[in-house]
Design a protein around this motif. Structure first.
Motif, PDB file in Angstrom:
ATOM      1  N   ASP A 136       0.858  -1.180   0.000  1.00  0.00           N
ATOM      2  CA  ASP A 136       0.000   0.000   0.000  1.00  0.00           C
ATOM      3  C   ASP A 136       0.900   1.238   0.000  1.00  0.00           C
ATOM      4  O   ASP A 136       1.729   1.405   0.900  1.00  0.00           O
ATOM      5  CB  ASP A 136      -0.912   0.008   1.227  1.00  0.00           C
TER       6      ASP A 136
ATOM      7  N   HIS B 266      -7.711   0.445  -6.023  1.00  0.00           N
ATOM      8  CA  HIS B 266      -8.289   1.554  -5.252  1.00  0.00           C
ATOM      9  C   HIS B 266      -8.174   2.899  -5.972  1.00  0.00           C
ATOM     10  O   HIS B 266      -8.088   3.958  -5.339  1.00  0.00           O
ATOM     11  CB  HIS B 266      -7.632   1.661  -3.856  1.00  0.00           C
TER      12      HIS B 266
ATOM     13  N   SER C 284      -9.510   6.005  -3.265  1.00  0.00           N
ATOM     14  CA  SER C 284      -9.844   5.180  -2.100  1.00  0.00           C
ATOM     15  C   SER C 284     -11.097   4.363  -2.375  1.00  0.00           C
ATOM     16  O   SER C 284     -11.955   4.208  -1.494  1.00  0.00           O
ATOM     17  CB  SER C 284     -10.052   6.065  -0.862  1.00  0.00           C
TER      18      SER C 284
ATOM     19  N   SER D 180     -11.091   0.257   1.430  1.00  0.00           N
ATOM     20  CA  SER D 180      -9.953   1.132   1.679  1.00  0.00           C
ATOM     21  C   SER D 180     -10.290   2.096   2.807  1.00  0.00           C
ATOM     22  O   SER D 180     -11.450   2.512   2.969  1.00  0.00           O
ATOM     23  CB  SER D 180      -9.597   1.908   0.408  1.00  0.00           C
TER      24      SER D 180
ATOM     25  N   HIS E 183      -2.890   0.311  -4.037  1.00  0.00           N
ATOM     26  CA  HIS E 183      -2.517  -1.057  -3.680  1.00  0.00           C
ATOM     27  C   HIS E 183      -1.813  -1.660  -4.895  1.00  0.00           C
ATOM     28  O   HIS E 183      -2.392  -1.784  -5.988  1.00  0.00           O
ATOM     29  CB  HIS E 183      -3.766  -1.879  -3.336  1.00  0.00           C
TER      30      HIS E 183
END
Length: 309
Positions: A212, A256, A279, A283, A289
């Motif tokens: 991440d 994401h 997001s 998330s 990611h």
């Protein structure tokens, strides 16, 4: 004293009086002319008799003149030839300097390409072979110059063969490098690493399949390798996701995202923007990611990120 000339015809006889001075002068002139005529005739006869020897001498003198002219022409040819040889020697020196620079370039390329020592030795000729050519040339340069030119030609052939092989090798290495995931897909810091971790929503033990990378919403996300987009859309848990097949067993996933910039079937290159960070999906905040798959198995992307650094 008189001389009387009587003709057989009925003409009147002619009388010459030798006491006449004019007549005596005429007779003396005639006698002198006769003597000179005899002398000239004798000289002509002598010339005819002696002509083979004189003609031979004349031909020898002519041949000597021709030889002298040919010597002068030969001297001019030698002078021109020496000037041409000097020019060739200067050109040979320039070519040898270029050959030295090519050797230096080849060695630098070998170092840049991180090739094994001795794999490309530009001081040695590559192994070659073939049937012997016994054809003789009709023209030859001076031995030293001819030998130097032949050696330089062989050296250029050697360098050409090695540089061609080196170019092919480096090109293959570049293509392979472009197809291998390398570097960070987005500017930011790693907020969660690959492997075991507590689930951010449940707190239970979970296995994280990627990295991440925290980044503000709208930050450009770049392809880390050349390849073909195989998926662009929503996946459960991933939100808006991009998947790229790079060949050689590699696949990367960017999840994401807030916006997708590419579509399936589109070819992308290293550094191309494929999406924008966001997001979406499962998330807790704006980030990317990043996953790397190799031959159907997910692997730690950190190795590829560190390799870039």
């Amino acid at each position: 004293m008189q001389i009387i000339l009587v003709s057989r015809t009925k003409k009147v006889p002619k009388t010459w009086n030798l006491a006449d001075r004019r007549l005596r002068y005429r007779l003396m002139g005639a006698a002198a002319a006769a003597i000179l005529g005899c002398a000239a005739l004798g000289g002509a006869v002598a010339m005819v008799v002696a002509s083979p020897h004189d003609r031979a001498l004349a031909e020898i003198r002519q041949l000597r003149q021709q030889v002298q002219q040919q010597n002068e022409q030969l001297a001019g040819v030698r002078k021109d030839a020496q000037r041409d040889v000097d020019a060739l020697a200067v050109k040979l020196g320039q070519l040898q300097a270029q050959s030295t620079r090519l050797n230096a370039l080849g060695e630098r390329l070998t170092q840049v390409g991180k090739l094994d020592d001795g794999e490309f030795n530009f001081d040695e000729q590559p192994a070659v072979g073939g049937v012997e050519d016994t054809t003789d040339s009709g023209y030859s340069l001076p031995q030293n110059l001819d030998t130097s030119i032949n050696q330089l030609a062989d050296q250029f052939d050697s360098q050409q063969a090695q540089l061609t092989a080196l170019q092919s090798l480096l090109l293959d290495a570049k293509i392979e490098s472009n197809l291998k995931p390398t570097g960070m897909p987005v500017e930011g810091y790693i907020s969660s690493y690959f492997g075991g971790r507590p689930d951010p929503f449940s707190g239970h033990s979970a296995y994280h399949t990627g990295l991440d990378i925290s980044a503000p919403k709208g930050t450009p996300v770049h392809a880390v390798a050349e390849g073909m987009v195989t998926y662009a859309g929503d996946r459960t848990g991933y939100g808006e996701v991009i998947e790229i097949d790079h060949g050689n067993g590699y696949m990367t996933r960017y999840a994401h995202n807030s916006k997708l910039e590419v579509r399936p079937g589109q070819r992308v290159h290293v550094g191309d923007v494929v999406s924008e960070a966001g997001s979406t999906g499962r998330s807790t905040g704006s980030h990317v990611h990043f996953e790397v798959w190799y031959k159907g198995r997910v692997v730690n992307p950190l190795a590829f990120v560190k390799n870039h650094r």
